[in-house]
Design a protein around this motif. Structure first.
Motif: not given
Length: 695
Positions: A500-518
């Motif tokens: 409420p009534d305050v702005e903090l400089p935050m941002k979302a940084i997208r990340g993709q992790v890949s899952q590989l079969p053995f």
């Protein structure tokens, strides 16, 4: 690059053992405790002459007692105090024990020394379970007895370390904690004259309050006169055993606080004490030990656990079906630490957080059940994969700031042997690092009996009420309503929508992790370069992660999977070749997208939430002169806290951040230096903006 560390700033104690198996300090040529009976000496000098037993018997049900000590040594004084505390006090009461030590014993030496005291065996074993294989200079936090007994170890010179607490305590408008009893131990003034200086006595006084007691084995005139000059009433009494005299005393002055900058002060303890737009009234009503936490990821679970350990009743709300479903939702998170040779606040925070997390994991996820499933201290490799990274690693090794047990520079051949896979670059080997399943860690934290979780609860309203009967924060979701004097926002990149009534400089940084079969090949360790790969778990290898700004798309993309597969060519070339020949790079069904929450300066945001309009108005003169002096405390949103913007370091910084907020609220020493607390404080952006005339 040299593979040897220069002389370290933090050195372990060097000990030789006499014919009776007692430890003797080589540095000071002095004994750690009485040759007659160290146990009896501690009980006589420190417990009896600080009147601990009668004082503890008079504590109220939820009272907190603080002991501080110069010279941790073998930990005997701490263990004796802890033993008596358990005999006398209730689980709802809490003991904080602060101790400073310049030359900490190695774990091997400590274990050998503690075998002298079989009657303390259960407590010795508990201490040894958490005692680390090495120490770095700074503040270290340990919790025992389900959180009711706390040990804060300050590693370094007492004249350098104790002022950190004095400055912090001077800013603790929230709780204004003070030491109740001092154990002035350490080696004799004749053997260790550098410690027993006027600056030490002045700092001891600043951490005390009227009535604070002290005792010490020595009766040296320099100690007596120094304590008297600092404001203590000091007298001689009979010493232990063959020792003729010792000193006891109590503080008679009003303690002087170290000068502080007001806008870093946290809000006062009582709900209406803070200067804010709603009320400046005070109340004598004891604040309730209860809180609502919004978010059940690493940040929220960590602060919930730390508060629950202190007897708080905690409600955790999360919009998802369970814990760690958003940014904390990867199957394997890396204990990745990128340090600086310049001791920046970020580097100090990462180092402290890394050590705290690695102590916490075996407590919450016991190795005999969880090793290799929920976490694994398999080690971690940081590749010197380009010239810039090679120079950074060289500077780290040559700085002399870090013990060799923390990391070690190794050749590509040495790292290949560690990883069990061909490594093409030299780099740093971190033997105590590894990976963690964040969901398992969050579940273990949230399983505490003092925590109640509510899922499928998206907060739609967060409103402060100030009436006599409705005072506190009202939290509303689609179908439920809660009320609490304290709310901690820990909702990742969605935090801003709740503030409420305050702005903090935050941002979302997208990340993709890949899952590989053995693929018939899995590294034995975590390998990090411009990305990472972790050892196989559940027949899957995890490779990542992309780092994309200004992209809110939560669906996996073929482009990001290609990028992750390309990382393999740097990390494990052989695995890259196998994957290139056998895997469909377009099969993205097993990949995962998450959004890291980061701040504009890439430091976490941890602490009380300011009341932005009134804060700006209050400190408006900073626009004209950044050095303007203020004396009044800052305006806050009373009872509102935040832990967010942990970025990709959540496993490293979030657990410690939880301990920081809990320490604020519980009235305890905070396990970080004032410099770092200020660097992560939510108000830093407003102060910075005012000084730069940006707001």
């Amino acid at each position: 690059m040299t593979t040897e560390h220069p002389e370290q700033k933090t050195l372990p104690a060097t000990i030789h053992w006499d014919e009776d198996g007692q430890p003797i300090s080589t540095q000071f040529d002095d004994v750690y405790f009485s040759r007659q009976s160290g146990l009896a000496e501690t009980r006589y000098v420190f417990l009896q002459h600080n009147q601990l037993l009668p004082r503890w018997q008079q504590l109220s049900d939820h009272q907190h007692f603080i002991i501080a000590e110069t010279g941790f040594g073998t930990g005997l004084n701490f263990l004796c105090a802890w033993q008596q505390w358990l005999e006398v006090c209730k689980p709802t009461q809490s003991l904080s024990f602060i101790s400073v030590e310049k030359y900490p014993l190695t774990k091997t030496d400590l274990e050998k020394a503690l075998k002298l005291w079989p009657e303390l065996q259960p407590l010795c074993e508990a201490l040894l379970r958490q005692y680390p294989p090495f120490f770095t200079e700074g503040i270290h936090r340990f919790n025992f007895a389900h959180g009711s007994v706390q040990l804060t170890l300050l590693i370094g010179d007492a004249l350098e370390q104790l002022p950190h607490l004095a400055l912090q305590q001077g800013q603790a408008g929230l709780n204004n904690w003070s030491v109740d009893a001092w154990f002035l131990d350490g080696f004799a003034p004749a053997k260790n004259p550098k410690m027993w200086q006027p600056e030490l006595f002045t700092t001891i006084a600043s951490l005390s309050k009227t009535g604070t007691t002290l005792s010490t084995f020595t009766a040296a005139g320099i100690v007596k006169r120094g304590l008297q000059a600092a404001g203590f009433n000091v007298e001689k009494t009979k010493g232990f055993g063959h020792k003729r005299d010792m000193l006891i005393g109590h503080f008679t002055n009003t303690p002087s606080t170290m000068p502080t900058i007001p806008w870093w002060q946290p809000p006062p303890a009582m709900f209406n004490h803070s200067l804010n737009k709603v009320s400046t009234k005070t109340t004598s009503i004891e604040p309730k030990k209860e809180a609502i936490i919004i978010g059940a990821g690493l940040a929220g679970a960590s602060v919930a656990y730390s508060l629950a350990q202190r007897g708080w009743q905690v409600k955790v709300l999360d919009q998802h079906a369970g814990p760690a479903q958003a940014a904390s939702g990867n199957r394997q998170g890396m204990l990745y630490t990128k340090l600086s040779a310049h001791q920046t606040p970020l580097s100090q925070l990462i180092l402290a957080g890394y050590q705290y997390t690695t102590r916490l994991l075996p407590q919450l996820l016991p190795s005999e059940v969880h090793q290799g499933k929920s976490w694994d201290n398999c080690g971690l490799i940081q590749l010197a994969f380009n010239e810039q990274e090679a120079k950074r690693q060289e500077a780290l090794v040559e700085s002399g700031l870090f013990p060799a047990q923390l990391f070690e520079f190794q050749t590509a051949e040495q790292l290949t042997a560690k990883a069990g896979s061909h490594i093409q670059y030299p780099g740093l080997w971190w033997p105590t690092s590894g990976w963690v399943w964040p969901q398992a860690l969050c579940e273990a934290m949230l399983a505490h009996l003092n925590i109640t979780t509510y899922y499928h609860q998206q907060v739609t309203s967060l409103v402060l009420q100030t009436g006599d009967t409705e005072q506190g924060w009202h939290v509303t979701t689609a179908d439920q309503h809660w009320q609490s004097p304290h709310v901690i926002i820990a909702a990742g990149h969605t935090c801003q929508t709740l503030l409420p009534d305050v702005e903090l400089p935050m941002k979302a940084i997208r990340g993709q992790v890949s899952q590989l079969p053995f693929q018939g090949l899995s590294p034995k360790t975590v390998i990090c370069g411009d990305g990472y790969i972790s050892p196989m778990v559940d027949n899957v290898l995890h490779v990542g992660a992309t780092f994309t700004h200004d992209n809110a798309d939560s669906t996996c993309t073929v482009q990001d999977r290609h990028e992750n597969l390309q990382r393999l060519s740097q990390l494990i070339p052989e695995l890259y070749e196998r994957a290139e020949n056998t895997l469909d790079p377009d099969a993205i069904n097993n990949d995962k997208v998450g959004f890291r929450c980061s701040s504009s300066d890439y430091l976490p945001i941890v602490g009380p939430v300011p009341d932005q309009p009134y804060f700006i108005e209050h400190y408006a003169l900073l626009r004209q002169n950044g050095n303007t002096t203020f004396t009044t405390p800052p305006p806050y949103q009373p009872g509102l806290w935040i832990t967010a913007a942990h970025g990709s370091r959540g496993l490293i910084t979030a657990p410690l951040a939880g301990e920081i907020i809990a320490s604020y609220l519980a009235g305890e020493p905070i396990p970080l230096s004032t410099e770092v607390l200020q660097a992560i404080h939510p108000s830093r952006f407003l102060i910075r903006g005012l000084k730069r005339r940006q707001i």
